[in-house]
Motif scaffolding. Structure first.
Motif, short mmCIF file in Angstrom:
data_model
loop_
_atom_site.label_atom_id
_atom_site.label_comp_id
_atom_site.label_asym_id
_atom_site.label_seq_id
_atom_site.Cartn_x
_atom_site.Cartn_y
_atom_site.Cartn_z
N ARG A 47 31.05 -81.58 -7.13
CA ARG A 47 33.00 -82.05 -6.54
C ARG A 47 33.95 -81.90 -6.75
NH1 ARG A 47 30.84 -88.77 -6.66
NH2 ARG A 47 30.38 -88.36 -8.98
N ALA A 48 33.84 -80.86 -7.75
CA ALA A 48 34.01 -79.94 -8.68
C ALA A 48 35.91 -79.78 -7.98
CB ALA A 48 33.45 -78.02 -8.14
N GLU A 49 36.15 -79.73 -7.00
CA GLU A 49 37.92 -79.58 -6.67
C GLU A 49 38.18 -80.67 -6.12
OE1 GLU A 49 34.49 -78.93 -4.35
OE2 GLU A 49 34.44 -76.97 -3.93
N ILE A 50 37.69 -82.00 -6.36
CA ILE A 50 38.10 -83.36 -6.34
C ILE A 50 38.42 -83.77 -7.75
CG2 ILE A 50 38.57 -86.00 -6.28
CD1 ILE A 50 36.63 -84.95 -3.81
N LEU A 51 37.86 -83.50 -8.47
CA LEU A 51 37.58 -83.18 -10.40
C LEU A 51 38.29 -82.29 -10.25
CD1 LEU A 51 35.87 -84.18 -13.10
CD2 LEU A 51 35.10 -83.07 -13.18
N VAL A 52 38.98 -81.26 -10.16
CA VAL A 52 40.40 -80.33 -10.75
C VAL A 52 41.30 -81.02 -10.40
CG1 VAL A 52 41.17 -78.05 -10.25
CG2 VAL A 52 38.56 -78.18 -10.78
N VAL A 56 44.74 -82.10 -12.38
CA VAL A 56 45.58 -81.31 -12.72
C VAL A 56 46.73 -82.44 -12.48
CG1 VAL A 56 47.12 -79.73 -11.54
CG2 VAL A 56 44.49 -79.41 -11.82
N ALA A 57 46.12 -83.50 -11.73
CA ALA A 57 47.09 -84.50 -11.23
C ALA A 57 47.70 -85.20 -12.61
CB ALA A 57 46.70 -85.39 -10.76
N LEU A 58 46.19 -85.90 -13.52
CA LEU A 58 45.98 -86.22 -14.73
C LEU A 58 47.13 -85.70 -16.26
CD1 LEU A 58 45.50 -88.76 -16.53
CD2 LEU A 58 43.44 -87.35 -16.94
N LEU A 59 47.16 -84.01 -16.25
CA LEU A 59 48.20 -82.72 -16.88
C LEU A 59 49.12 -83.34 -16.93
CD1 LEU A 59 45.43 -80.62 -17.76
CD2 LEU A 59 46.48 -82.21 -18.47
N TRP A 60 49.78 -83.41 -15.10
CA TRP A 60 51.14 -82.73 -14.65
C TRP A 60 51.50 -84.51 -15.45
CZ3 TRP A 60 53.81 -85.62 -10.95
CH2 TRP A 60 55.11 -85.51 -10.72
N TRP A 63 52.33 -84.79 -18.87
CA TRP A 63 52.95 -84.28 -18.66
C TRP A 63 54.45 -84.20 -18.56
CZ3 TRP A 63 56.77 -81.36 -16.24
CH2 TRP A 63 57.52 -80.09 -17.34
N HIS A 64 54.49 -84.79 -17.58
CA HIS A 64 55.67 -85.59 -17.41
C HIS A 64 56.60 -86.65 -17.83
CE1 HIS A 64 57.69 -82.72 -13.69
NE2 HIS A 64 56.34 -82.69 -13.88
N SER A 65 55.60 -87.66 -18.22
CA SER A 65 55.84 -88.92 -19.17
C SER A 65 56.08 -88.46 -20.40
CB SER A 65 54.90 -90.06 -19.01
OG SER A 65 53.96 -88.92 -19.39
N CYS A 66 55.04 -87.50 -20.97
CA CYS A 66 55.44 -87.01 -22.65
C CYS A 66 57.10 -86.47 -22.35
CB CYS A 66 54.63 -86.45 -23.49
SG CYS A 66 53.53 -86.80 -23.80
#
Length: 76
Positions: A47-52, A56-60, A63-66
């Motif tokens: 399930r690597a695609e969903i995980l990646v 990416v969504a979490l990091l995005w 980053w935007h909140s910081c």
């Protein structure tokens, strides 16, 4: 003991903030290995695609909140 409490009483807000930060860091340090284990377990479960995409969504979002917190208001 009474002298220690009398000395620390005016600093109760600072002591509370330091205690809260200490507990927060300890919690993050305890959770980090579990998150890393979950990431590697998910990578091996096809399930690597969903995980990646989730990472990416979490990091995005982080980053935007910081960026929003650290952006200084324009004066002038």
């Amino acid at each position: 003991m009474y002298q220690a409490v009398r000395f620390a009483l005016p600093q109760k807000h600072a002591i509370g903030i330091i205690l809260a930060l200490t507990l927060t860091v300890a919690t993050l340090n305890a959770v980090e290995p579990l998150v890393i284990k979950t990431v590697f377990d998910e990578l091996t479960n096809h399930r690597a695609e969903i995980l990646v995409l989730s990472i990416v969504a979490l990091l995005w979002a982080a980053w935007h909140s910081c960026a929003r917190v650290w952006t200084l208001p324009q004066t002038g």
